[in-house]
Design a protein around this motif. Structure first.
Motif, PDB file in Angstrom:
ATOM      1  N   GLN A   1       4.990   7.548   2.084  1.00 12.99           N
ATOM      2  CA  GLN A   1       4.580   6.903   0.705  1.00 12.99           C
ATOM      3  C   GLN A   1       5.514   7.146  -0.209  1.00 12.99           C
ATOM      4  O   GLN A   1       6.220   8.248  -0.338  1.00 12.99           O
ATOM      5  CB  GLN A   1       3.420   7.657   0.417  1.00 12.99           C
ATOM      6  CG  GLN A   1       2.417   6.974  -0.777  1.00 12.99           C
ATOM      7  CD  GLN A   1       1.720   5.823  -0.107  1.00 12.99           C
ATOM      8  OE1 GLN A   1       1.453   5.411   1.071  1.00 12.99           O
ATOM      9  NE2 GLN A   1       1.362   4.884  -1.174  1.00 12.99           N
ATOM     10  N   VAL A   2       5.600   6.177  -1.158  1.00 12.11           N
ATOM     11  CA  VAL A   2       6.372   6.314  -2.362  1.00 12.11           C
ATOM     12  C   VAL A   2       5.679   6.651  -3.626  1.00 12.11           C
ATOM     13  O   VAL A   2       4.625   5.646  -3.790  1.00 12.11           O
ATOM     14  CB  VAL A   2       7.387   4.895  -2.602  1.00 12.11           C
ATOM     15  CG1 VAL A   2       8.184   5.009  -3.720  1.00 12.11           C
ATOM     16  CG2 VAL A   2       8.337   4.719  -1.454  1.00 12.11           C
ATOM     17  N   ILE A   3       5.970   7.642  -4.099  1.00 11.61           N
ATOM     18  CA  ILE A   3       5.257   8.074  -5.520  1.00 11.61           C
ATOM     19  C   ILE A   3       6.132   8.207  -6.759  1.00 11.61           C
ATOM     20  O   ILE A   3       7.287   8.446  -6.283  1.00 11.61           O
ATOM     21  CB  ILE A   3       4.489   9.279  -5.349  1.00 11.61           C
ATOM     22  CG1 ILE A   3       5.079  10.412  -4.843  1.00 11.61           C
ATOM     23  CG2 ILE A   3       3.281   9.008  -4.155  1.00 11.61           C
ATOM     24  CD1 ILE A   3       4.283  11.684  -4.707  1.00 11.61           C
ATOM     25  N   LEU A   4       5.666   8.121  -7.873  1.00 14.79           N
ATOM     26  CA  LEU A   4       6.546   8.366  -8.962  1.00 14.79           C
ATOM     27  C   LEU A   4       6.818   9.536  -9.314  1.00 14.79           C
ATOM     28  O   LEU A   4       5.963  10.426  -9.403  1.00 14.79           O
ATOM     29  CB  LEU A   4       6.148   7.585 -10.307  1.00 14.79           C
ATOM     30  CG  LEU A   4       5.888   6.062 -10.131  1.00 14.79           C
ATOM     31  CD1 LEU A   4       5.186   5.749 -11.378  1.00 14.79           C
ATOM     32  CD2 LEU A   4       7.060   5.397 -10.253  1.00 14.79           C
ATOM     33  N   ALA A   5       7.899  10.054  -9.590  1.00 15.59           N
ATOM     34  CA  ALA A   5       8.496  11.298  -9.589  1.00 15.59           C
ATOM     35  C   ALA A   5       7.893  11.939 -11.019  1.00 15.59           C
ATOM     36  O   ALA A   5       7.880  10.933 -12.017  1.00 15.59           O
ATOM     37  CB  ALA A   5       9.857  11.729  -9.788  1.00 15.59           C
ATOM     38  N   PRO A   6       7.269  13.069 -11.300  1.00 16.93           N
ATOM     39  CA  PRO A   6       6.865  13.576 -12.781  1.00 16.93           C
ATOM     40  C   PRO A   6       7.785  13.484 -13.681  1.00 16.93           C
ATOM     41  O   PRO A   6       8.945  13.657 -13.532  1.00 16.93           O
ATOM     42  CB  PRO A   6       6.360  14.734 -12.375  1.00 16.93           C
ATOM     43  CG  PRO A   6       7.102  15.447 -11.283  1.00 16.93           C
ATOM     44  CD  PRO A   6       7.484  14.417 -10.451  1.00 16.93           C
ATOM     45  N   ARG A   7       7.363  12.793 -14.940  1.00 18.36           N
ATOM     46  CA  ARG A   7       8.547  12.766 -16.196  1.00 18.36           C
ATOM     47  C   ARG A   7       8.771  14.123 -16.699  1.00 18.36           C
ATOM     48  O   ARG A   7       7.802  15.009 -16.623  1.00 18.36           O
ATOM     49  CB  ARG A   7       7.875  11.502 -16.982  1.00 18.36           C
ATOM     50  CG  ARG A   7       7.843  10.435 -16.635  1.00 18.36           C
ATOM     51  CD  ARG A   7       7.330   9.414 -17.734  1.00 18.36           C
ATOM     52  NE  ARG A   7       7.299   8.220 -17.292  1.00 18.36           N
ATOM     53  CZ  ARG A   7       8.275   7.401 -17.570  1.00 18.36           C
ATOM     54  NH1 ARG A   7       9.405   7.713 -18.284  1.00 18.36           N
ATOM     55  NH2 ARG A   7       8.315   6.135 -17.170  1.00 18.36           N
ATOM     56  N   THR A   8       9.887  14.360 -17.151  1.00 16.57           N
ATOM     57  CA  THR A   8      10.104  15.635 -17.725  1.00 16.57           C
ATOM     58  C   THR A   8       9.362  15.595 -19.172  1.00 16.57           C
ATOM     59  O   THR A   8       9.098  14.619 -19.743  1.00 16.57           O
ATOM     60  CB  THR A   8      11.420  15.629 -17.992  1.00 16.57           C
ATOM     61  OG1 THR A   8      12.123  14.891 -18.821  1.00 16.57           O
ATOM     62  CG2 THR A   8      12.214  15.925 -16.627  1.00 16.57           C
TER      63      THR A   8
ATOM     64  N   SER B   1       0.670  -1.265   0.101  1.00 19.32           N
ATOM     65  CA  SER B   1      -0.202   0.179   0.116  1.00 19.32           C
ATOM     66  C   SER B   1       0.738   1.262   0.067  1.00 19.32           C
ATOM     67  O   SER B   1       0.421   2.491  -0.243  1.00 19.32           O
ATOM     68  CB  SER B   1      -0.913  -0.031   1.012  1.00 19.32           C
ATOM     69  OG  SER B   1      -0.157  -0.225   2.392  1.00 19.32           O
ATOM     70  N   GLN B   2       2.029   1.237   0.346  1.00 23.32           N
ATOM     71  CA  GLN B   2       3.037   2.148   0.293  1.00 23.32           C
ATOM     72  C   GLN B   2       3.852   2.362  -1.061  1.00 23.32           C
ATOM     73  O   GLN B   2       4.574   3.469  -0.914  1.00 23.32           O
ATOM     74  CB  GLN B   2       4.065   2.199   1.358  1.00 23.32           C
ATOM     75  CG  GLN B   2       3.503   2.349   2.642  1.00 23.32           C
ATOM     76  CD  GLN B   2       4.569   1.865   3.908  1.00 23.32           C
ATOM     77  OE1 GLN B   2       5.070   1.084   3.923  1.00 23.32           O
ATOM     78  NE2 GLN B   2       4.536   3.042   4.719  1.00 23.32           N
ATOM     79  N   LEU B   3       3.373   1.644  -2.056  1.00 20.72           N
ATOM     80  CA  LEU B   3       4.065   1.715  -3.416  1.00 20.72           C
ATOM     81  C   LEU B   3       3.377   1.848  -4.479  1.00 20.72           C
ATOM     82  O   LEU B   3       2.063   1.504  -4.248  1.00 20.72           O
ATOM     83  CB  LEU B   3       4.948   0.569  -3.560  1.00 20.72           C
ATOM     84  CG  LEU B   3       6.169  -0.170  -2.445  1.00 20.72           C
ATOM     85  CD1 LEU B   3       6.646  -1.500  -2.858  1.00 20.72           C
ATOM     86  CD2 LEU B   3       7.163   0.944  -2.666  1.00 20.72           C
ATOM     87  N   PRO B   4       3.858   2.256  -5.515  1.00 24.82           N
ATOM     88  CA  PRO B   4       2.875   2.605  -6.773  1.00 24.82           C
ATOM     89  C   PRO B   4       2.591   1.305  -7.134  1.00 24.82           C
ATOM     90  O   PRO B   4       3.545   0.409  -6.987  1.00 24.82           O
ATOM     91  CB  PRO B   4       3.555   3.577  -7.590  1.00 24.82           C
ATOM     92  CG  PRO B   4       4.760   3.335  -7.282  1.00 24.82           C
ATOM     93  CD  PRO B   4       5.056   2.974  -5.621  1.00 24.82           C
ATOM     94  N   ALA B   5       1.628   0.981  -8.095  1.00 24.94           N
ATOM     95  CA  ALA B   5       1.320  -0.150  -8.841  1.00 24.94           C
ATOM     96  C   ALA B   5       2.468  -0.311  -9.845  1.00 24.94           C
ATOM     97  O   ALA B   5       2.683  -1.584 -10.279  1.00 24.94           O
ATOM     98  CB  ALA B   5      -0.259  -0.112  -9.354  1.00 24.94           C
ATOM     99  N   THR B   6       2.928   0.519 -10.369  1.00 24.01           N
ATOM    100  CA  THR B   6       3.867   0.544 -11.509  1.00 24.01           C
ATOM    101  C   THR B   6       5.160  -0.107 -10.922  1.00 24.01           C
ATOM    102  O   THR B   6       5.643   0.412  -9.715  1.00 24.01           O
ATOM    103  CB  THR B   6       4.462   1.857 -12.134  1.00 24.01           C
ATOM    104  OG1 THR B   6       3.128   2.566 -12.654  1.00 24.01           O
ATOM    105  CG2 THR B   6       5.546   1.742 -13.152  1.00 24.01           C
ATOM    106  N   LYS B   7       5.767  -1.118 -11.682  1.00 24.06           N
ATOM    107  CA  LYS B   7       6.944  -1.754 -11.097  1.00 24.06           C
ATOM    108  C   LYS B   7       8.142  -0.716 -10.984  1.00 24.06           C
ATOM    109  O   LYS B   7       8.343  -0.185 -12.038  1.00 24.06           O
ATOM    110  CB  LYS B   7       7.297  -3.010 -11.800  1.00 24.06           C
ATOM    111  CG  LYS B   7       8.624  -3.773 -11.605  1.00 24.06           C
ATOM    112  CD  LYS B   7       8.867  -4.873 -12.482  1.00 24.06           C
ATOM    113  CE  LYS B   7       9.920  -5.438 -12.065  1.00 24.06           C
ATOM    114  NZ  LYS B   7      10.309  -6.581 -12.920  1.00 24.06           N
ATOM    115  N   LEU B   8       8.889  -0.764  -9.773  1.00 20.80           N
ATOM    116  CA  LEU B   8      10.102   0.178  -9.778  1.00 20.80           C
ATOM    117  C   LEU B   8      11.252  -0.531  -9.976  1.00 20.80           C
ATOM    118  O   LEU B   8      11.212  -1.847 -10.003  1.00 20.80           O
ATOM    119  CB  LEU B   8      10.042   0.530  -8.119  1.00 20.80           C
ATOM    120  CG  LEU B   8       9.006   1.355  -7.566  1.00 20.80           C
ATOM    121  CD1 LEU B   8       9.463   1.517  -5.939  1.00 20.80           C
ATOM    122  CD2 LEU B   8       8.781   2.562  -8.133  1.00 20.80           C
ATOM    123  N   GLN B   9      12.039   0.231 -10.812  1.00 20.42           N
ATOM    124  CA  GLN B   9      13.056  -0.623 -11.376  1.00 20.42           C
ATOM    125  C   GLN B   9      14.431   0.739 -11.085  1.00 20.42           C
ATOM    126  O   GLN B   9      14.297   1.835 -11.075  1.00 20.42           O
ATOM    127  CB  GLN B   9      13.282  -0.394 -12.927  1.00 20.42           C
ATOM    128  CG  GLN B   9      11.984  -1.572 -13.425  1.00 20.42           C
ATOM    129  CD  GLN B   9      11.867  -1.535 -14.856  1.00 20.42           C
ATOM    130  OE1 GLN B   9      12.204  -0.303 -15.567  1.00 20.42           O
ATOM    131  NE2 GLN B   9      11.466  -2.702 -15.476  1.00 20.42           N
TER     132      GLN B   9
END
Length: 210
Positions: free
Chosen positions: A199-206, A125-133
């Motif tokens: 909470q871990v969220i994905l940084a916005p893409r440039t 629940s603290q991670l995005p559904a997108t797989k982290l790499q």
């Protein structure tokens, strides 16, 4: 004087023609055999023994020696490169059974000089559904305590980090993620992780899509 029949001359030439045909067929067969042996020559190359995610360091258990027919269109790493390959990082997701090529590996470090690596144990629940790499930029948000009415007591702190490694999910669903942060952010992030409120969220893409 009667003209001798042509059939006699044709009969005399026929053995020579047949002999030449046999020689050509034999030569063609020999050439085909040489070509077959050349193309069928097997060479020892490196292949993946199991899946390796992007950014992970290659270990000896990740590799296997495969014997394949030589093909000029293929450029896999030679089996003799095994020791030089161990310790390099994967530049992309590598799949089990695939041949290893030079572009799959890099010796560049996952972190920049001066950065600190902090292990973050996160629940699903603290991670995005997108797989982290590894190499992916993320934001870690320190979620403050909430009041009884559900509102936050203060604005949450946010820290930018780069994923350097992703562990395997534990039996309870949690995953340990190694992240690279600045030297001043390491101790602060360690406190967030110890408290479990983040909470871990994905940084916005440039604009360039990086």
């Amino acid at each position: 004087m009667p003209t001798p029949p042509r059939r006699l001359g044709a009969r005399r030439r026929r053995p020579a023609v047949l002999a030449m045909a046999v020689a050509l067929i034999a030569a063609g067969g020999l050439g085909g055999a040489v070509l077959y042996n050349s193309s069928g020559q097997r060479i020892a190359v490196l292949a993946l023994a199991r899946d390796v995610p992007m950014g992970q360091v290659i270990g000896s258990d990740d590799l296997v020696v495969a014997h394949i027919a030589g093909d000029p269109a293929l450029h896999p790493l030679d089996a003799q490169d095994l020791q030089r390959t161990v310790g390099l990082r994967a530049t992309t997701d590598l799949k089990r059974g695939a041949l290893l090529v030079k572009s799959d590996l890099t010796s560049d470090p996952a972190t920049q000089p001066g950065q600190q690596i902090v292990g973050v144990s996160a629940k699903r629940s603290q991670l995005p559904a997108t797989k982290l790499q590894p190499g992916l930029q993320i934001l870690i948000v320190n979620t403050p305590d909430a009041k009884g009415d559900g509102t936050a007591t203060r604005t949450p702190d946010t820290m930018t980090a780069v994923v350097s490694a992703v562990g395997r999910p534990d039996t309870d669903g949690s995953t340990v993620i190694d992240v690279a942060v600045g030297p001043a952010d390491g101790p602060r992030l360690a406190l967030w992780v110890a408290g479990g409120r983040f909470q871990v969220i994905l940084a916005p893409r440039t604009a360039g899509g990086s």
